[in-house]
Design an enzyme around this catalytic site. Structure first.
Site, mmCIF file in Angstrom:
data_model
loop_
_atom_site.group_PDB
_atom_site.id
_atom_site.type_symbol
_atom_site.label_atom_id
_atom_site.label_comp_id
_atom_site.label_asym_id
_atom_site.label_seq_id
_atom_site.Cartn_x
_atom_site.Cartn_y
_atom_site.Cartn_z
ATOM 1 N N HIS A 69 6.564 -8.864 -4.838
ATOM 2 C CA HIS A 69 5.171 -9.210 -5.159
ATOM 3 C C HIS A 69 4.746 -8.254 -6.268
ATOM 4 C CE1 HIS A 69 1.005 -10.242 -4.741
ATOM 5 N NE2 HIS A 69 0.646 -9.224 -3.980
ATOM 6 N N THR A 89 0.809 -1.223 0.000
ATOM 7 C CA THR A 89 0.000 0.000 0.000
ATOM 8 C C THR A 89 0.846 1.280 0.000
ATOM 9 O OG1 THR A 89 -0.144 -0.344 2.379
ATOM 10 C CG2 THR A 89 -2.095 -0.921 1.084
HETATM 11 N N1 LIG Z 1 5.269 -11.010 4.440
HETATM 12 C C1 LIG Z 1 5.735 -11.914 3.598
HETATM 13 O O1 LIG Z 1 6.301 -12.908 4.001
HETATM 14 C C2 LIG Z 1 5.638 -11.741 2.111
HETATM 15 C C3 LIG Z 1 5.613 -10.484 1.562
HETATM 16 N N2 LIG Z 1 5.742 -10.340 0.213
HETATM 17 C C4 LIG Z 1 5.771 -9.001 -0.347
HETATM 18 O O2 LIG Z 1 6.938 -8.331 0.151
HETATM 19 C C5 LIG Z 1 6.696 -6.930 0.261
HETATM 20 C C6 LIG Z 1 6.988 -6.464 1.686
HETATM 21 O O3 LIG Z 1 6.049 -7.072 2.541
HETATM 22 P P1 LIG Z 1 6.373 -7.393 4.080
HETATM 23 O O4 LIG Z 1 7.776 -7.884 4.186
HETATM 24 O O5 LIG Z 1 5.239 -8.240 4.556
HETATM 25 O O6 LIG Z 1 6.296 -5.929 4.727
HETATM 26 P P2 LIG Z 1 6.338 -5.562 6.301
HETATM 27 O O7 LIG Z 1 5.045 -4.909 6.603
HETATM 28 O O8 LIG Z 1 6.771 -6.744 7.106
HETATM 29 O O9 LIG Z 1 7.546 -4.521 6.365
HETATM 30 C C7 LIG Z 1 7.472 -3.279 5.808
HETATM 31 C C8 LIG Z 1 8.801 -2.557 5.963
HETATM 32 O O10 LIG Z 1 8.748 -1.388 5.133
HETATM 33 C C9 LIG Z 1 9.044 -0.261 5.937
HETATM 34 N N3 LIG Z 1 8.360 0.899 5.400
HETATM 35 C C10 LIG Z 1 7.116 1.377 5.695
HETATM 36 N N4 LIG Z 1 6.886 2.500 4.981
HETATM 37 C C11 LIG Z 1 8.005 2.719 4.239
HETATM 38 C C12 LIG Z 1 8.391 3.724 3.319
HETATM 39 N N5 LIG Z 1 7.589 4.732 2.992
HETATM 40 N N6 LIG Z 1 9.622 3.648 2.764
HETATM 41 C C13 LIG Z 1 10.464 2.636 3.061
HETATM 42 N N7 LIG Z 1 10.159 1.663 3.938
HETATM 43 C C14 LIG Z 1 8.946 1.706 4.504
HETATM 44 C C15 LIG Z 1 8.582 -0.641 7.331
HETATM 45 O O11 LIG Z 1 9.213 0.196 8.289
HETATM 46 P P3 LIG Z 1 8.552 0.527 9.731
HETATM 47 O O12 LIG Z 1 9.112 -0.486 10.671
HETATM 48 O O13 LIG Z 1 9.006 1.903 10.062
HETATM 49 O O14 LIG Z 1 7.046 0.425 9.553
HETATM 50 C C16 LIG Z 1 9.073 -2.087 7.378
HETATM 51 O O15 LIG Z 1 10.456 -2.113 7.617
HETATM 52 C C17 LIG Z 1 5.249 -6.730 -0.172
HETATM 53 O O16 LIG Z 1 5.272 -6.437 -1.534
HETATM 54 C C18 LIG Z 1 4.606 -8.099 0.078
HETATM 55 O O17 LIG Z 1 3.466 -8.372 -0.727
HETATM 56 C C19 LIG Z 1 5.906 -11.385 -0.630
HETATM 57 C C20 LIG Z 1 5.935 -12.659 -0.139
HETATM 58 C C21 LIG Z 1 5.693 -12.932 1.259
HETATM 59 MG MG LIG Z 2 0.807 -12.213 -0.641
#
Ligand SMILES: NC(=O)C1=CN([C@@H]2O[C@H](COP(=O)(O)OP(=O)(O)OC[C@H]3O[C@@H](n4cnc5c(N)ncnc54)[C@H](OP(=O)(O)O)[C@@H]3O)[C@@H](O)[C@H]2O)C=CC1
Ligand SMILES: [Mg+2]
Ligand SMILES: CC[C@](O)(C(C)=O)C(=O)O
Ligand SMILES: [Mg+2]
Length: 337
Positions: free
Chosen positions: A109, A85
């Site tokens: 993703h 998002t």
């Molecule tokens: N979860 C999973 O295992 C899977 C995820 N994916 C994909 O991987 C991607 C990441 O998902 P996921 O790992 O779940 O994410 P998370 O919600 O676990 O982590 C998000 C990270 O991004 C940081 N963040 C938030 N806003 C910003 C910004 N504006 N700029 C830079 N960093 C930011 C957050 O920091 P803060 O701590 O400050 O919030 C946190 O470190 C997505 O595209 C998801 O669909 C794909 C396969 C599996």
């Molecule tokens: Mg997914």
């Protein structure tokens, strides 16, 4: 139709060791990719906003942390692992201004590319390395010398070498140890959303909660209902994971197997399958993506309400009590493995 699968011998780690990689985001996937790439000899920098909660975690692991814009400006390859998002605005504000011909933009993703929320310029590579498992497992498997299978796709091959580069990245996080399957952004996005909505997250939790409610509303002890509907599900899924549904059916009693054949299709009946088809068509048409982005833009009113309702479901309290008796079950999530 057979898929193309690539392993360690098909990937050249040297391609990515020659690049500077920015991992934007340090959550579930971000920490796993960054630490494993670093351990694979890749020059990694993390991109996080100034006030991010994740900054101290990355710094404690010895990683260099910059703002997303600074990291994107320094890097040849930019892996976007912030929440789906936030990727739109993150891209517009911090990444797009720092792209240059010959750079590569990667995703874990395909959501934002598939639905057109991000439209990169034609002179950069656009690829995906999407692990088929949660980030903490990706890291744990890498540390154990194994890997989680990954999907690899190329949306835009400006350099002519985008697939080889994505495969090198997959090798750096342990993905080609298990196997990298070639796909497209569309196939990955639509199947991933369908899987998590209809089966893995939405379908499974609704099934577990409904089974628990039916037993407890009929007067059975919540503890017994918890074991039957949630705890033992892992044991059954582990058998399916190891040897398919056939192996699970071989291991359970004939009584259970007969109940499976004769009752299961009454629970997951043609109405449920029709609903699954509807869910798939909402994913394919972009209706789900538009709804989710609008929900997020509005401050997530439904998401917040449903999360609170889920946390207040009686199965959670029962589970907390029972897991307290089973110290081996409650494996803490750590940021390293
Ligand atoms: N979860 C999973 O295992 C899977 C995820 N994916 C994909 O991987 C991607 C990441 O998902 P996921 O790992 O779940 O994410 P998370 O919600 O676990 O982590 C998000 C990270 O991004 C940081 N963040 C938030 N806003 C910003 C910004 N504006 N700029 C830079 N960093 C930011 C957050 O920091 P803060 O701590 O400050 O919030 C946190 O470190 C997505 O595209 C998801 O669909 C794909 C396969 C599996
Ligand atoms: Mg997914
Ligand atoms: C099943 C959920 C998932 O798709 C995943 C871990 O693969 C996700 O988006 O987190
Ligand atoms: Mg998934």
């Amino acid at each position: 139709m057979s898929v193309e699968v690539y392993y360690d011998d098909d990937a050249d780690l040297g391609l990515i060791q020659a690049k500077k990689v920015a991992v934007i985001g340090y959550g579930s996937q971000g920490h796993a990719h960054a630490l494993s790439l670093r351990d694979s000899g890749v020059d990694v920098v993390i991109g996080l906003p100034a006030g991010s909660k994740s900054r101290p975690k990355a710094e404690e692991q010895g990683l260099r942390v910059l703002t997303p814009a600074e990291a994107a400006a320094e890097a040849d390859m930019i892996m976007v692992l912030a929440p789906d998002t936030v990727q739109r605005s993150l891209y517009a504000e911090a990444i797009a201004p720092n792209l240059a011909p010959g750079k590569a933009l990667l995703f874990g993703h395909g959501f934002n590319i598939r639905y057109g929320f991000i439209e990169p310029p034609a002179d950069v590579d656009v690829a995906m390395v999407a692990p088929k498992g949660p980030g903490h497992l990706v890291r744990r498997q890498y540390v154990d010398g194994k890997g989680v299978p990954v999907l690899v796709a190329v949306e835009q091959d400006a350099s002519g070498g985008a697939f080889a580069l994505a495969l090198a990245y997959a090798k750096g996080i342990g993905g080609t140890r298990a196997g990298a399957i070639r796909t497209t952004f569309t196939e990955e996005t639509e199947t991933d959303l369908f899987g998590e909505q209809a089966v893995l997250c939405g379908g499974a939790t609704a099934l577990v909660q409904s089974g628990f409610e039916v037993l407890t509303e009929a007067g059975y002890a919540p503890e017994i209902a918890y074991f039957e509907c949630l705890h033992e599900l892992k044991l059954i899924v582990d058998l399916m994971y190891e040897g398919g549904i056939e192996r699970m059916r071989y291991s359970v009693s004939d009584t259970a197997e007969y109940g499976d054949y004769s009752r299961g299709p009454r629970v997951i009946d043609s109405r449920v399958k029709d609903e699954m088809r509807k869910i798939l068509s909402e994913i394919q048409s972009g209706e789900f993506a538009r709804e989710w982005i609008a929900e997020d833009d509005a401050g997530r009113p439904n998401f917040v309400k449903w999360r609170a309702e889920g946390a207040a479901h009686p199965i959670e309290e029962t589970g907390r009590k029972l897991r307290g008796m089973m110290s081996w079950v409650d494996r803490p999530i750590t940021e390293t493995a």
